[in-house]
Write a protein that holds these residues in place. Structure first.
Motif, PDB file in Angstrom:
ATOM      1  N   PHE B  70       0.808  -1.231  -0.002  1.00 35.41           N
ATOM      2  CA  PHE B  70       0.224   0.020   0.031  1.00 35.41           C
ATOM      3  C   PHE B  70       0.708   1.282   0.087  1.00 35.41           C
ATOM      4  O   PHE B  70       0.418   2.202  -0.499  1.00 35.41           O
ATOM      5  CB  PHE B  70      -1.063  -0.127   1.251  1.00 35.41           C
ATOM      6  N   ALA B  71       2.034   1.118   0.541  1.00 38.42           N
ATOM      7  CA  ALA B  71       3.189   2.315   0.662  1.00 38.42           C
ATOM      8  C   ALA B  71       3.323   2.476  -1.015  1.00 38.42           C
ATOM      9  O   ALA B  71       3.321   3.772  -1.361  1.00 38.42           O
ATOM     10  CB  ALA B  71       4.201   1.851   1.411  1.00 38.42           C
ATOM     11  N   THR B  90      -1.896   5.437   2.020  1.00 42.25           N
ATOM     12  CA  THR B  90      -1.080   6.038   2.988  1.00 42.25           C
ATOM     13  C   THR B  90      -1.788   5.784   4.451  1.00 42.25           C
ATOM     14  O   THR B  90      -1.035   5.255   5.311  1.00 42.25           O
ATOM     15  CB  THR B  90      -0.567   7.279   2.832  1.00 42.25           C
ATOM     16  N   LEU B  91      -2.996   5.827   4.640  1.00 39.35           N
ATOM     17  CA  LEU B  91      -3.888   5.678   5.716  1.00 39.35           C
ATOM     18  C   LEU B  91      -3.685   4.114   6.055  1.00 39.35           C
ATOM     19  O   LEU B  91      -3.483   3.990   7.116  1.00 39.35           O
ATOM     20  CB  LEU B  91      -5.080   6.053   5.457  1.00 39.35           C
ATOM     21  N   ILE B  92      -4.098   3.445   4.897  1.00 41.77           N
ATOM     22  CA  ILE B  92      -3.847   2.018   5.117  1.00 41.77           C
ATOM     23  C   ILE B  92      -2.468   1.460   5.732  1.00 41.77           C
ATOM     24  O   ILE B  92      -2.442   0.669   6.560  1.00 41.77           O
ATOM     25  CB  ILE B  92      -4.321   1.078   3.788  1.00 41.77           C
ATOM     26  N   THR B  93      -1.553   2.045   4.935  1.00 46.89           N
ATOM     27  CA  THR B  93      -0.019   1.724   5.289  1.00 46.89           C
ATOM     28  C   THR B  93       0.047   1.910   6.934  1.00 46.89           C
ATOM     29  O   THR B  93       0.534   1.183   7.530  1.00 46.89           O
ATOM     30  CB  THR B  93       0.885   2.412   4.533  1.00 46.89           C
ATOM     31  N   ILE B  94      -0.336   3.136   7.466  1.00 43.43           N
ATOM     32  CA  ILE B  94       0.057   3.516   8.814  1.00 43.43           C
ATOM     33  C   ILE B  94      -0.635   2.756   9.604  1.00 43.43           C
ATOM     34  O   ILE B  94      -0.285   2.313  10.559  1.00 43.43           O
ATOM     35  CB  ILE B  94      -0.576   5.111   8.726  1.00 43.43           C
ATOM     36  N   ILE B  95      -2.058   2.307   9.399  1.00 41.00           N
ATOM     37  CA  ILE B  95      -2.852   1.536  10.241  1.00 41.00           C
ATOM     38  C   ILE B  95      -2.275   0.104  10.253  1.00 41.00           C
ATOM     39  O   ILE B  95      -1.788  -0.540  11.320  1.00 41.00           O
ATOM     40  CB  ILE B  95      -4.087   1.271   9.609  1.00 41.00           C
ATOM     41  N   LEU B  96      -1.679  -0.501   9.098  1.00 40.56           N
ATOM     42  CA  LEU B  96      -1.032  -1.820   9.141  1.00 40.56           C
ATOM     43  C   LEU B  96       0.242  -1.631   9.750  1.00 40.56           C
ATOM     44  O   LEU B  96       0.630  -2.795  10.581  1.00 40.56           O
ATOM     45  CB  LEU B  96      -0.793  -2.270   7.712  1.00 40.56           C
ATOM     46  N   GLY B  97       0.995  -0.662   9.667  1.00 42.59           N
ATOM     47  CA  GLY B  97       2.255  -0.356  10.523  1.00 42.59           C
ATOM     48  C   GLY B  97       1.962  -0.726  12.053  1.00 42.59           C
ATOM     49  O   GLY B  97       2.748  -1.213  12.478  1.00 42.59           O
ATOM     50  N   ILE B  98       0.958   0.246  12.431  1.00 46.52           N
ATOM     51  CA  ILE B  98       0.704  -0.003  13.844  1.00 46.52           C
ATOM     52  C   ILE B  98       0.070  -1.236  14.061  1.00 46.52           C
ATOM     53  O   ILE B  98       0.423  -1.797  15.149  1.00 46.52           O
ATOM     54  CB  ILE B  98      -0.555   1.261  14.322  1.00 46.52           C
ATOM     55  N   ALA B  99      -0.628  -2.024  13.302  1.00 43.99           N
ATOM     56  CA  ALA B  99      -1.063  -3.244  13.577  1.00 43.99           C
ATOM     57  C   ALA B  99       0.180  -4.206  13.428  1.00 43.99           C
ATOM     58  O   ALA B  99       0.065  -5.067  14.600  1.00 43.99           O
ATOM     59  CB  ALA B  99      -1.900  -3.877  12.610  1.00 43.99           C
TER      60      ALA B  99
END
Lengths: 72, 192, 650
Positions: B70-71, B90-99
């Motif tokens: 996604f990034a 990018t929002l999806i990337t950030i959420i996955l990163g936190i996950a």
């Protein structure tokens, strides 16, 4: 700068994702059934890293210089 | 990066320099992870690994690979002027990163049978995942900062090096995990 | 422009930084103490046999890290980056807080020349401190028995001498590459000016943390910090690790900047094989600094984790292995010695043609030999570990790779000799230091193969022979060339000339002082003196040598004091220097002295070879008269009080 190029660029991302997913699943099963196979596991890791570095990180751009700018 | 007043040609010139700097940093940083990677095999060889949950390992690995995907989509969108696509991806990337962070620090560290002071194997596990998690955290922060600035309308198809830098750094973090995942989860068996 | 003359003491970046550092330290220590309180652990300790310093060890460590970050915030290096994070724009080159005077150097400046001077002055101060440590323990060693120090104090001071000297040398290398590389390749600044300032300023908290180790129980491991001893040493050990870690961060970021600058900002026509030779050595140094430094940072972090979290990387009872530390440590620390010497060797190659009025012999070979040394340097680390208990079969390959270093180094030596050959030599102070450096580095180089050869090294390991060997390489590869560089570029930096007589006095005290010191050390070592020990048996028959080393140490220190006095006095009162006192072809000497704020107002082109002395034709297309004439048009602007506003708004 057009839709076609963009679709192609996105398509590269999808292809790499599919490759990475396949290799990760392969790794997982090697890890489950043949954990002493360290060499194939490392080879898969290197291959995964190669795809990420080439297609996601665009390492080619570093060597492109001033002239060739933008868009892969 | 303070380049709003530069001409496009100058911006590109500066981008090439900044990109080189980013990659030099990545090369340098890679040596830390390489050192840890080598230390893990120096001490334990390929026969032993910590006793970890295979399923958690597969899940966090998949999360990170997906986030990288996604990034990349976000960066490509920005490069073609599709800011909406950038924001979404990018929002999806950030959420996955936190996950991913929750998966490693919040789950794997909590269910691990031993602490970091048990033996060198577990020291290695916590240090390797810890160093990597720290980089994931900085990557998330980087993505958030760039996302926020993009919301302010700072980046365009022609001028978006920070977007690229955040994405490349994120992929680097992914590459590190590509090597750490087999080193920690797959190679060898837990000591009896 | 702000009225900086009336500004209070808080407008000086350094003052703000140090205050912020103290606050940061207390915040960090309080934060950890709070967490410990919540976890039900002890917060305050006063145990005379263990931690007698109040806060728990983890609180000290986190406090020191917070302190370093707070220093960087307080000094103002991060402010532009923080603005970028908020989406604001900043000027490419903001004006300095102080336009002129010594206060300028105590605050953040993004000008590579100011940063170079900051590095240089800090380097001399830090090296002076390390020298004082040396004098203290040399006084102790002048006679057998313990007179002045306890053995614990001796260990701490000896260890501090080593590591503080290393930090000082790294700063000196940073000074030379920061000041010279952009000038030599025709750039107006480094590629990343803010990163450059960051890389300098992180050294200040690093030095403070490092020196604080003396007051926190010290550390008795020597500068190498081997576990398991370092895992058990007093609290000072943590400060040693953190201080070196931050100094290493500076080295990494500075190297990154040098590489990016060299690759991206060369003037038109300046191909790689037309760069001044110093740039090649700075580049090779930067390649080592960028990559290998991470490994010393990693190895020190691992010991730190072992101390703070009880991890077991290097503890055999937990399945660890202390040899692993030595591998990681020397993977940096051997290449690091090439970081120390390569730029110095570059200065030698740079200055010799100027004072011999002859082309540099074998330019391409010399350029590539720097990279040869750097690359081979990555493959030799285990020669420090022949007696460590690592697998014996590893010794032979490392012996051969180590001896291989002599090949590229030999290329440099033959180039120097061939450059001197039939040259029209003149013997100003910089040239004296260059010649001194060559002779000393020869001594250092020739005393190396006995250590590289396994059979002899087993006897020489950890003796004073090694001490003599590496002091010779450091003096020949760094100290003498560094002083040569300072004297040589002093007129360019300050616009004034140093005092030649004092410069020569400095040289003629330092050279014999060094030889007596190093040769006595080697002899004492062969007669059985161990290194890092505060006492020795009079029966070894080395009392005279020990006394000579001590006297020589004082002589060297005295000569450096003369140099410092000379430099400070000349910077204020010395005669105005010509713009090109050495008749150099290098582009920076085509500019007026001192160099204008943004170096090259007009981009120039490289039209010839850098070292064609005695041959017609120029190296760069700069007409020195154009800059000089411009200076004379505006006599008011001749000093250092030029207003920076005109230069920063465009």
């Amino acid at each position: 700068m057009n839709e076609e190029q963009k679709t192609m660029a996105l398509q590269v991302g999808v292809t790499v994702l599919i490759l990475l997913a396949a290799m990760t699943i392969g790794e997982y099963f090697i890890g489950l059934f043949a954990p002493y196979w360290w060499a194939p596991l490392m080879a898969i890791a290197l291959l995964k890293a190669f795809y990420i570095v080439r297609d996601y990180m665009h390492i080619g751009r570093v060597f492109a210089g001033d002239e060739a700018e933008e868009h892969s | 990066m303070s380049t709003g007043t530069l001409s496009i040609a100058d911006y590109h010139k500066k981008t090439v320099t900044n990109r080189l700097g980013l990659w030099l940093f990545i090369v340098s940083d890679a040596f830390v992870f390489a050192g840890l990677f080598i230390a893990r095999f120096y001490l334990y060889g390929a026969g032993v690994r910590p006793e970890l949950s295979q399923i958690v390992g597969l899940i966090v690995t998949s999360i990170l690979v997906l986030s990288s995907f996604f990034a990349n989509r976000g960066e490509v969108s920005m490069a073609y002027g599709d800011t909406k696509g950038y924001f979404r991806n990018t929002l999806i990337t950030i959420i996955l990163g936190i996950a991913f962070l929750i998966g490693v620090v919040g789950v794997e560290w909590q269910i691990a049978p031993y602490g970091p002071d048990h033996d060198a194997l577990w020291s290695l596990f916590y240090t390797m995942t810890g160093f990597h998690a720290f980089h994931v955290l900085t990557g998330v922060i980087f993505l958030v900062i760039v996302y926020r600035n993009a919301r302010k309308g700072l980046y365009t198809a022609e001028r978006h090096f920070p977007v690229e830098a955040a994405a490349v750094y994120w992929h680097f973090v992914d590459v590190v995990w590509v090597f750490f995942y087999p080193a920690l989860y797959l190679i060898g068996l837990p000591p009896i | 422009m702000k009225d900086t003359q009336k500004a209070g003491v808080f407008s000086i970046g350094l003052v703000r930084g140090l205050i912020a550092m103290l606050i940061g330290f207390l915040t960090g220590a309080a934060f950890v103490s709070l967490i410990r309180l919540i976890l039900g652990l002890s917060v305050w300790t006063w145990n005379p046999s263990g931690n007698q310093f109040g806060f728990a060890e983890s609180a000290w460590v986190v406090g020191a890290i917070f302190g370093a970050i707070a220093f960087m915030l307080g000094v103002g290096v991060l402010s532009d980056w923080l603005k970028w994070m908020n989406g604001q724009q900043t000027a490419e080159h903001p004006a300095d807080a102080f336009a002129s005077g010594w206060k300028r150097y105590l605050s953040v400046s993004f000008d590579h020349k100011a940063i170079g001077v900051q590095y240089g002055v800090t380097s001399i101060v830090v090296i002076g401190l390390a020298g004082i440590f040396a004098l203290i323990f040399r006084t102790e060693l002048a006679q057998p028995g313990m007179q002045l120090l306890t053995l614990e104090r001796y260990n701490t001071i000896m260890s501090l001498h080593g590591i503080v000297m290393i930090v000082g040398i790294l700063l000196g290398v940073g000074a030379m590459s920061n000041y010279l590389v952009p000038l030599m390749i025709g750039a107006n600044d480094m590629a990343f000016p803010r990163l450059n300032a960051f890389a300098y300023w992180i050294n200040v908290p690093a030095a403070v943390i490092l020196l604080s180790s003396y007051f926190l129980g010290g550390f008795d491991t020597g500068w190498t910090g081997y576990p398991p001893l370092s895992a058990k040493a007093p609290l000072g050990m943590d400060m040693f690790f953190l201080g070196v870690y931050f100094a290493g961060l500076s080295s990494i970021l500075g190297s990154l900047n040098v590489i990016a600058t060299t690759i991206r900002l060369r003037a038109k026509g300046m191909h790689y094989f037309r760069m001044p030779i110093f740039v090649w050595t700075a580049l090779a140094t930067a390649v080592i600094g960028l990559t290998a430094t991470q490994l010393i940072g990693l190895s020190f972090q691992m010991v730190l984790f072992e101390r703070v979290f009880g991890m077991g990387f290097f503890a055999p009872d937990k399945g660890g292995n202390p040899i692993l530390f030595q591998h990681l440590f020397w993977f940096y620390s051997h290449p690091a010695v090439y970081v120390f010497v390569l730029t110095g060797l570059g200065v030698i190659s740079e200055l010799l043609p100027v004072f011999a009025r002859k082309p540099l012999f074998g330019y391409r070979w010399v350029a590539l030999s720097s990279f040869g040394i750097a690359l081979v340097g990555f493959l030799v680390w285990a020669h420090h570990m022949f007696t460590s208990g690592m697998s014996p079969y590893l010794r032979i390959p490392f012996m051969y790779s180590t001896l291989l270093v002599a090949v590229p180094t030999g290329v440099k030596f033959f180039s120097w000799v061939a450059t001197i050959w039939e040259g029209k030599l003149s013997f100003e102070t910089p040239m004296l230091f260059v010649l001194g450096a060559i002779s000393i580095f020869l001594l250092g180089g020739l005393s190396g193969p006995p250590n590289a050869t396994v059979a002899t090294d087993l006897h020489l390991q950890d003796t004073y022979w090694i001490v003599g060997h590496f002091h010779a390489t450091m003096f020949g590869g760094f100290v003498f060339p560094f002083f040569a560089a300072i004297y040589y570029w002093f007129p360019k930096i300050t616009g004034r000339m140093y005092n030649e007589k004092l410069g020569k006095l400095h040289f003629f005290l330092m050279l014999p002082g060094f030889y007596i010191q190093s040769l006595s050390q080697m002899q004492a070592g062969l007669l059985g003196m161990r290194r890092r020990i505060g006492d020795y048996d009079p029966a070894l028959g080395i009392n005279l040598q020990q006394l000579l080393i001590t006297i020589a140490a004082f002589v060297i220190f005295f000569s450096v004091v003369i140099a410092v006095v000379n430099l400070i006095y000349s910077a204020r009162r010395g005669p105005i220097a010509a713009s090109n006192p050495w008749r150099s072809r290098s582009p920076e000497f085509m500019l007026p002295s001192p160099i204008p704020q943004h170096n090259y107002e007009h981009a120039f082109e490289v039209v010839g070879e850098p070292y064609d002395y005695g041959i017609a034709g120029a190296y760069v297309s700069i007409d020195p008269d154009r800059y000089i004439a411009k200076e004379e048009e505006q006599p008011a602007a001749g000093g250092a009080v030029t207003s920076p506003t005109g230069a920063t708004t465009d």
